[in-house]
Design an enzyme around this catalytic site. Structure first.
Site, PDB file in Angstrom:
ATOM      1  N   CYS A  50      10.348  19.785 -15.988  1.00 56.99           N
ATOM      2  CA  CYS A  50       9.690  19.616 -14.692  1.00 56.99           C
ATOM      3  C   CYS A  50       9.180  20.977 -14.223  1.00 56.99           C
ATOM      4  O   CYS A  50       9.867  21.988 -14.377  1.00 56.99           O
ATOM      5  CB  CYS A  50      10.666  19.061 -13.658  1.00 56.99           C
ATOM      6  SG  CYS A  50      11.255  17.404 -14.042  1.00 56.99           S
ATOM      7  N   ALA A  51       7.994  20.991 -13.646  1.00 60.45           N
ATOM      8  CA  ALA A  51       7.456  22.239 -13.120  1.00 60.45           C
ATOM      9  C   ALA A  51       8.264  22.702 -11.906  1.00 60.45           C
ATOM     10  O   ALA A  51       8.429  23.891 -11.679  1.00 60.45           O
ATOM     11  CB  ALA A  51       5.990  22.059 -12.744  1.00 60.45           C
TER      12      ALA A  51
END
Length: 143
Positions: A50-51
């Protein structure tokens, strides 16, 4: 058939014509979630891929495939908190065996999320679904 909580989100999305309104609704769902305690924001609960920073904390009641699956989650990004809320509606209070057979892609497609999320957000959403499935598989196996 998805849970009643998820079906309610689907119905709300059908009522909201504009994607901007849907996006705001997802953010509101995230704002309404209880934050995850800092003690649970540890590497073991962090979701890779996930960013944003994302943590998912499972709560399994019972043993084996019929155990009840729940999780709490949090993120440092409001839209991601909203996506966690959507996944909570999809998966919470389901049997772990049902979590494993739920076609998350098809259910989430009913909301049109992939058409309106950035590639990074879509990848992060897939990473969260994969983590949920891993947690459910572990619970089904009695781990």
């Amino acid at each position: 058939m998805a849970s009643a909580a998820f079906e309610e989100i689907v119905e709300t999305f059908e009522f909201l014509d504009d994607w901007e309104d849907r996006y705001r609704h997802v953010i509101e769902l995230g704002k309404a979630m209880k934050p995850l305690e800092d003690a649970f924001k540890v590497p073991a609960t962090k979701v890779d891929g996930c960013a944003s920073q994302v943590w998912l904390m499972p709560q399994i009641e019972g043993k084996g495939p019929s155990a009840t699956f729940r999780f709490h989650g949090d993120s440092d990004a409001m839209i991601v908190r909203g996506l966690i809320a959507v996944l909570s509606a999809l998966y919470n209070d389901e049997r772990v065996s049902d979590v494993l057979t739920t076609d998350a892609g098809a259910e989430l497609a009913r909301l049109g999320l992939d058409d309106h999320l950035s590639a990074q957000r879509s990848n992060g959403l897939r990473a969260m679904v994969e983590r949920i499935r891993e947690l459910a598989a572990g619970a089904a196996a009695g781990l």
